[in-house]
Design a protein around this motif. Structure first.
Motif, short mmCIF file in Angstrom:
data_model
loop_
_atom_site.label_atom_id
_atom_site.label_comp_id
_atom_site.label_asym_id
_atom_site.label_seq_id
_atom_site.Cartn_x
_atom_site.Cartn_y
_atom_site.Cartn_z
N LEU A 157 -21.49 -39.94 -9.34
CA LEU A 157 -21.79 -38.80 -10.20
C LEU A 157 -23.17 -38.30 -9.83
O LEU A 157 -24.15 -39.02 -9.97
CB LEU A 157 -21.75 -39.23 -11.67
N TYR B 285 -24.16 -41.21 -1.47
CA TYR B 285 -22.81 -41.52 -1.91
C TYR B 285 -22.60 -42.97 -2.25
O TYR B 285 -21.49 -43.47 -2.23
CB TYR B 285 -21.82 -40.99 -0.88
N MET C 214 -11.82 -42.37 -16.07
CA MET C 214 -12.57 -41.13 -15.96
C MET C 214 -14.02 -41.40 -16.28
O MET C 214 -14.34 -42.04 -17.29
CB MET C 214 -12.03 -40.07 -16.93
N ALA D 265 -21.26 -33.91 -14.50
CA ALA D 265 -20.24 -34.32 -13.53
C ALA D 265 -19.18 -35.16 -14.21
O ALA D 265 -19.48 -36.00 -15.05
CB ALA D 265 -20.89 -35.11 -12.40
N LYS E 54 -15.56 -37.25 -13.06
CA LYS E 54 -14.65 -37.67 -11.99
C LYS E 54 -13.52 -38.48 -12.62
O LYS E 54 -13.75 -39.25 -13.56
CB LYS E 54 -15.37 -38.54 -10.97
N GLN E 55 -12.32 -38.30 -12.06
CA GLN E 55 -11.17 -39.05 -12.58
C GLN E 55 -10.38 -39.65 -11.43
O GLN E 55 -10.20 -39.02 -10.39
CB GLN E 55 -10.26 -38.14 -13.42
N GLU E 56 -9.91 -40.86 -11.68
CA GLU E 56 -9.06 -41.54 -10.71
C GLU E 56 -8.08 -42.39 -11.50
O GLU E 56 -8.47 -43.38 -12.12
CB GLU E 56 -9.89 -42.42 -9.78
N PHE F 263 -16.82 -44.46 -8.69
CA PHE F 263 -17.21 -43.07 -8.89
C PHE F 263 -18.65 -42.85 -8.49
O PHE F 263 -19.50 -43.71 -8.67
CB PHE F 263 -17.05 -42.67 -10.37
N SER G 243 -18.08 -39.81 -16.62
CA SER G 243 -18.84 -38.60 -16.85
C SER G 243 -20.32 -38.93 -16.90
O SER G 243 -20.70 -40.08 -17.11
CB SER G 243 -18.41 -37.93 -18.16
#
Lengths: 112, 110
Positions: free
Chosen positions: B49, A99, B62, B54, B56-58, B47, B64
């Protein structure tokens, strides 16, 4: 601790002196990394510790640089006979898995 | 050695506009990370990934990942001044170390 702690936050030293930078990683994180970032530049990998394995020292720029990690936790980066080109921000990071890294706030080293 | 290239290196954009930062890397990896760095500060994780496709958005950001193309994008929607920072992508191929891109310095102009 809650985050990666580095000390000192700032260090000014005279050329030729030795310095020690300390990193206290997140508790339980097995991997610890040192990076160097010069002004306005990207991150330069220095050294990586993983558990009890031999460290990956492939990024250390010269034999004046060394690092150790005691008890699988705290790490110390030592720069001997500092030179002006060693001036940079030294960042420590730790991770416990896929992570990503958690970075410390860095030590800004200035060699005068 | 793995190479990670970001472009653009510098980006100046007006508030309210959209833009995309690109991160290309030179070898196979399923793990890519985006970080933000404010001036004089450390890196903050944005992020993670971990697989092809994948996304992800915040907020207005965003990210990818296309592992086949070895490409990640960071898309900014309706930029605001608070997004001004340097953005780094990083690739992990073997779990030993991350390879960082050169960074994209973003300035959002009111």
């Amino acid at each position: 601790g809650a985050g990666v702690s580095q000390s000192p936050s700032n260090k000014v030293t005279e050329k030729g002196k030795d310095v020690e930078l300390r990193c206290d990683p997140i508790s339980g994180h097995t991997a610890l990394y040192w990076y160097r970032q010069s002004l306005g530049q990207g991150l330069e990998f220095l050294i990586y510790f993983q558990g009890n394995s031999a460290p990956d020292k492939s990024g250390l720029p010269s034999d004046r640089f060394s690092a150790e990690r005691t008890g699988g936790s705290v790490s110390t980066l030592t720069i001997q006979r500092t030179q002006q080109e060693d001036s940079a921000v030294y960042l420590c990071a730790s991770t416990g898995g896929y992570y990503g890294y958690t970075f410390g706030s860095g030590t800004r080293l200035t060699v005068v | 050695e793995l190479k990670v290239e970001q472009n653009p290196l510098f980006l100046s954009m007006q508030e309210g506009k959209n833009y995309t930062i690109y991160c290309n890397y030179s070898t196979t990896s399923d793990r890519l990370y985006w970080y933000r760095q404010d001036p004089g500060k450390s890196l903050e994780s944005l992020f993670v990934l971990l697989s092809n496709g994948a996304v992800k958005q915040e907020g207005r950001l965003m990210a990818s990942l296309d592992t086949k193309a070895r490409l990640s994008t960071l898309h900014i929607t309706a930029a605001v001044h608070d997004l001004s920072a340097t953005y780094f992508c990083a690739v992990d191929t073997n779990g030993n170390q991350f390879y960082f891109g050169t960074g994209t310095s973003l300035t959002v102009i009111p």
